[in-house]
Write a protein that holds these residues in place. Structure first.
Motif, PDB file in Angstrom:
ATOM      1  N   PRO A 237      44.582 -36.183  -6.325  1.00 12.53           N
ATOM      2  CA  PRO A 237      45.289 -35.039  -6.925  1.00 12.53           C
ATOM      3  C   PRO A 237      44.363 -33.963  -7.474  1.00 12.53           C
ATOM      4  CG  PRO A 237      46.315 -37.110  -7.582  1.00 12.53           C
ATOM      5  CD  PRO A 237      45.050 -37.468  -6.861  1.00 12.53           C
ATOM      6  N   ALA A 238      43.213 -34.371  -8.006  1.00 12.38           N
ATOM      7  CA  ALA A 238      42.291 -33.390  -8.579  1.00 12.38           C
ATOM      8  C   ALA A 238      41.744 -32.436  -7.524  1.00 12.38           C
ATOM      9  CB  ALA A 238      41.147 -34.102  -9.285  1.00 12.38           C
ATOM     10  N   ARG A 239      41.779 -32.863  -6.266  1.00  7.60           N
ATOM     11  CA  ARG A 239      41.280 -32.018  -5.175  1.00  7.60           C
ATOM     12  C   ARG A 239      42.414 -31.501  -4.287  1.00  7.60           C
ATOM     13  NH1 ARG A 239      35.690 -35.050  -3.171  1.00  7.60           N
ATOM     14  NH2 ARG A 239      34.722 -35.160  -5.244  1.00  7.60           N
ATOM     15  N   GLY A 240      43.636 -31.670  -4.768  1.00  9.10           N
ATOM     16  CA  GLY A 240      44.761 -31.109  -4.036  1.00  9.10           C
ATOM     17  C   GLY A 240      45.382 -32.000  -2.993  1.00  9.10           C
ATOM     18  N   MET A 241      44.910 -33.252  -2.869  1.00 12.71           N
ATOM     19  CA  MET A 241      45.499 -34.162  -1.891  1.00 12.71           C
ATOM     20  C   MET A 241      46.552 -35.025  -2.580  1.00 12.71           C
ATOM     21  SD  MET A 241      43.751 -37.123   0.470  1.00 12.71           S
ATOM     22  CE  MET A 241      44.779 -38.378   1.255  1.00 12.71           C
ATOM     23  N   PRO A 242      47.827 -34.911  -2.175  1.00 14.05           N
ATOM     24  CA  PRO A 242      48.876 -35.689  -2.841  1.00 14.05           C
ATOM     25  C   PRO A 242      48.851 -37.146  -2.386  1.00 14.05           C
ATOM     26  CG  PRO A 242      49.800 -34.481  -1.004  1.00 14.05           C
ATOM     27  CD  PRO A 242      48.344 -34.067  -1.095  1.00 14.05           C
ATOM     28  N   PRO A 243      49.471 -38.035  -3.157  1.00 14.71           N
ATOM     29  CA  PRO A 243      49.583 -39.438  -2.712  1.00 14.71           C
ATOM     30  C   PRO A 243      50.648 -39.569  -1.628  1.00 14.71           C
ATOM     31  CG  PRO A 243      50.697 -39.126  -4.813  1.00 14.71           C
ATOM     32  CD  PRO A 243      50.012 -37.824  -4.507  1.00 14.71           C
ATOM     33  N   PHE A 244      50.493 -40.603  -0.801  1.00 12.17           N
ATOM     34  CA  PHE A 244      51.467 -40.903   0.247  1.00 12.17           C
ATOM     35  C   PHE A 244      51.903 -42.353   0.103  1.00 12.17           C
ATOM     36  CE2 PHE A 244      48.999 -37.363   1.886  1.00 12.17           C
ATOM     37  CZ  PHE A 244      49.974 -36.520   2.394  1.00 12.17           C
ATOM     38  N   PRO A 245      52.881 -42.625  -0.780  1.00 15.21           N
ATOM     39  CA  PRO A 245      53.340 -44.007  -0.999  1.00 15.21           C
ATOM     40  C   PRO A 245      54.247 -44.482   0.132  1.00 15.21           C
ATOM     41  CG  PRO A 245      54.587 -42.485  -2.371  1.00 15.21           C
ATOM     42  CD  PRO A 245      53.550 -41.655  -1.659  1.00 15.21           C
ATOM     43  N   LEU A 246      53.661 -44.641   1.306  1.00 19.52           N
ATOM     44  CA  LEU A 246      54.412 -45.007   2.503  1.00 19.52           C
ATOM     45  C   LEU A 246      54.636 -46.509   2.564  1.00 19.52           C
ATOM     46  CD1 LEU A 246      52.378 -42.793   5.022  1.00 19.52           C
ATOM     47  CD2 LEU A 246      54.580 -42.239   3.972  1.00 19.52           C
ATOM     48  N   PRO A 247      55.581 -46.953   3.378  1.00 17.05           N
ATOM     49  CA  PRO A 247      55.726 -48.393   3.611  1.00 17.05           C
ATOM     50  C   PRO A 247      54.419 -48.991   4.108  1.00 17.05           C
ATOM     51  CG  PRO A 247      57.600 -47.193   4.518  1.00 17.05           C
ATOM     52  CD  PRO A 247      56.606 -46.161   4.092  1.00 17.05           C
ATOM     53  N   ALA A 248      54.204 -50.272   3.828  1.00 22.00           N
ATOM     54  CA  ALA A 248      52.927 -50.927   4.144  1.00 22.00           C
ATOM     55  C   ALA A 248      52.559 -50.794   5.609  1.00 22.00           C
ATOM     56  CB  ALA A 248      52.994 -52.401   3.736  1.00 22.00           C
ATOM     57  N   ALA A 249      53.532 -50.980   6.508  1.00 22.68           N
ATOM     58  CA  ALA A 249      53.233 -50.921   7.951  1.00 22.68           C
ATOM     59  C   ALA A 249      52.757 -49.524   8.351  1.00 22.68           C
ATOM     60  CB  ALA A 249      54.470 -51.318   8.756  1.00 22.68           C
ATOM     61  N   GLU A 250      53.366 -48.489   7.787  1.00 21.84           N
ATOM     62  CA  GLU A 250      52.952 -47.125   8.120  1.00 21.84           C
ATOM     63  C   GLU A 250      51.577 -46.799   7.539  1.00 21.84           C
ATOM     64  OE1 GLU A 250      55.939 -44.289   7.097  1.00 21.84           O
ATOM     65  OE2 GLU A 250      57.487 -45.205   8.368  1.00 21.84           O
ATOM     66  N   LEU A 251      51.326 -47.298   6.333  1.00 23.16           N
ATOM     67  CA  LEU A 251      50.002 -47.100   5.746  1.00 23.16           C
ATOM     68  C   LEU A 251      48.909 -47.739   6.595  1.00 23.16           C
ATOM     69  CD1 LEU A 251      50.355 -47.566   1.872  1.00 23.16           C
ATOM     70  CD2 LEU A 251      49.368 -45.604   3.062  1.00 23.16           C
TER      71      LEU A 251
END
Length: 479
Positions: free
Chosen positions: A65-79
């Motif tokens: 977040p400090a560098r502008g990249m948001p989190p992506f809390p995707l399902p485990a398989a997609e991650l």
């Protein structure tokens, strides 16, 4: 055959799913992987190449977040799919499948005299970069470019230069570092020449690499270089051009060649330039920041080069100028406890062309004195049943051709011991336990629960000493 077709179809579907996920979540900033003004290029990216799979997955999931990249809390398989795709964009050459015959490439590498300039697993010379772990450090595209057009990208610290000093000396070698005030040059024998600019008459830097471009198709050579990776296999260095044990036992004036300065451990320097009459004129010459705030290190100085350690890292520094010659570092170990977890490290040992460091989780490392390249690694706690409290904070001690290293953790209930390793190969020569195990001789002299419940303690967390006359190692224990 049906099963193979189904597996292939599944793999293709996974790859397509990963591409879809990447375009959906990452494409707006990273394009198709080459990067945009919103996000960096992920192809041949050094950060991606150096990260573990778990670190890459965590970065995608948690973002920056400090560098502008948001989190992506995707399902485990997609991650998992997205992580594998991102890592494939900067996959090390060792994971690729280049065309060409690696076995034929090795023959070509050796017959062409490449070992006269490069070292591979302890064989060869350091008139060029050490290639022992090239397949893990570089992508296939980077290796291809380096082989086909050597002058396209010259590795930092390996520009070839000729220095003519005001004293009339001519020195040729690699310009490892340079500023307005000083320069550090490594000659073909692996010696460092540490010069102030007022000592230099002329400096001529060759804009091209001294490595010739190959004749014909280098596919086989590239295939061989892609296979190179550092391993735990033993090897013996062909030449020792650095300080031998005799130089450590009787250091030159100005050298501090072992943890205590002298193997006897009295930490006395015979230098007499600083006196009560002139001590008031001492002045700061340079400052070297180490990215850690709990330093307990005793620096070594040999032939004008200072070796300073922190947690899991070593710097080789021009002692006159305070400039880096090389820096070796690996991540801290999350499983450590006690002082090792704080980052305490008291120093290194040196012998010949090797610098020895013990990590926070008690791995003994041999690092090349000239290149800063890892040569071999041994796990000191190998063969120990309970290792949860064991670590290391001490500087090793070189004794003849052995490297002696202990362990910390006695204050947490670990049983102490001392190991000796062959300096050239890393093979363990002996182990001495500082306290007996239950049932061993003298264990009957222990009363209460200290021995069976806590292992007795007796950690070997401070560097010992050596008496060359009696060939005896002395090592204190504690906790």
């Amino acid at each position: 055959m049906i099963l193979r077709i189904l597996l292939l179809a599944g793999a293709l579907a996974s790859a397509q799913d990963a591409q879809t996920l990447f375009q959906k979540h990452c494409g707006v900033c990273h394009g198709s992987g080459q990067g945009t003004e919103r996000g960096p290029n992920l192809m041949n990216n050094r950060t991606v190449l150096g990260a573990t799979r778990a670190q890459t997955l965590a970065l995608i999931r948690d973002g920056v977040p400090a560098r502008g990249m948001p989190p992506f809390p995707l399902p485990a398989a997609e991650l998992e799919l997205l992580t594998d795709l991102v890592r494939s964009l900067s996959a090390p050459a060792a994971d690729a499948q280049p065309r060409g015959d690696a076995r034929a490439g090795r023959s070509q590498f050796e017959s062409a005299g490449c070992l006269n300039c490069h070292m591979v697993h302890g064989r060869g010379k350091l008139n060029g970069p050490d290639l022992s772990n090239l397949g893990r450090e570089k992508t296939l595209a980077e290796i291809e470019e380096a082989v086909r057009t050597p002058s396209a990208t010259i590795k930092t610290g390996y520009s070839h230069a000729t220095v003519r000093t005001k004293a009339g000396q001519t020195i040729r070698g690699f310009l490892r570092n340079q500023s307005r005030y000083n320069l550090q040059l490594q000659d073909s024998a692996g010696r460092f020449h540490l010069l102030n600019q007022n000592e230099v008459q002329t400096l001529t830097v060759n804009p091209r690499s001294i490595m010739p471009a190959p004749a014909g198709d280098p596919a086989n050579l590239i295939a061989y270089l892609a296979t190179l990776r550092a391993t735990a296999e033993s090897f013996r260095l062909q030449a020792e051009t650095g300080p031998a044990f005799a130089q450590l036992a009787n250091p030159k004036p100005g050298d501090w060649a072992s943890y205590h300065g002298l193997l006897s451990g009295n930490r006395h320097s015979p230098l007499n330039q600083i006196t009560p009459a002139n001590v008031g004129r001492l002045a700061l010459q340079w400052v070297f920041p180490v990215n850690h705030n709990v330093l307990e290190v005793t620096p070594l100085v040999v032939d004008g080069v200072m070796y300073v350690s922190g947690p899991n890292q070593v710097f080789a520094i021009d002692a006159r100028a305070g400039r880096t010659i090389w820096h070796y570092q690996r991540p801290r170990s999350p499983e450590t406890r006690g002082d090792p977890a704080k980052g305490t490290n008291r120093g290194v040992a040196i012998l010949g062309d090797q610098v020895f460091l013990v990590t926070d989780n008690a791995h003994l490392l041999s690092i090349h004195r000239v290149s800063g390249q890892l040569l071999w690694e041994r796990v000191i706690t190998e063969g120990v049943t309970d290792t949860k409290n064991l670590g290391n904070t001490a500087a090793p001690l070189v004794v003849n051709g052995l490297v002696v290293a202990g362990v910390s953790g006695g204050d947490l209930g670990a049983r102490g011991f001392l190991d000796a390793y062959d300096a050239a190969t890393g093979e363990r020569v002996w182990r001495f336990w500082t306290v007996p195990a239950p049932g061993e001789p003298l264990s009957e002299t222990w009363q209460g629960t200290a021995l069976p419940q806590f292992g007795g303690g007796g950690a070997t967390w401070m560097t010992g000493t050596f008496d060359p006359e009696t060939q005896t190692v002395f090592w204190g224990t504690g906790n």
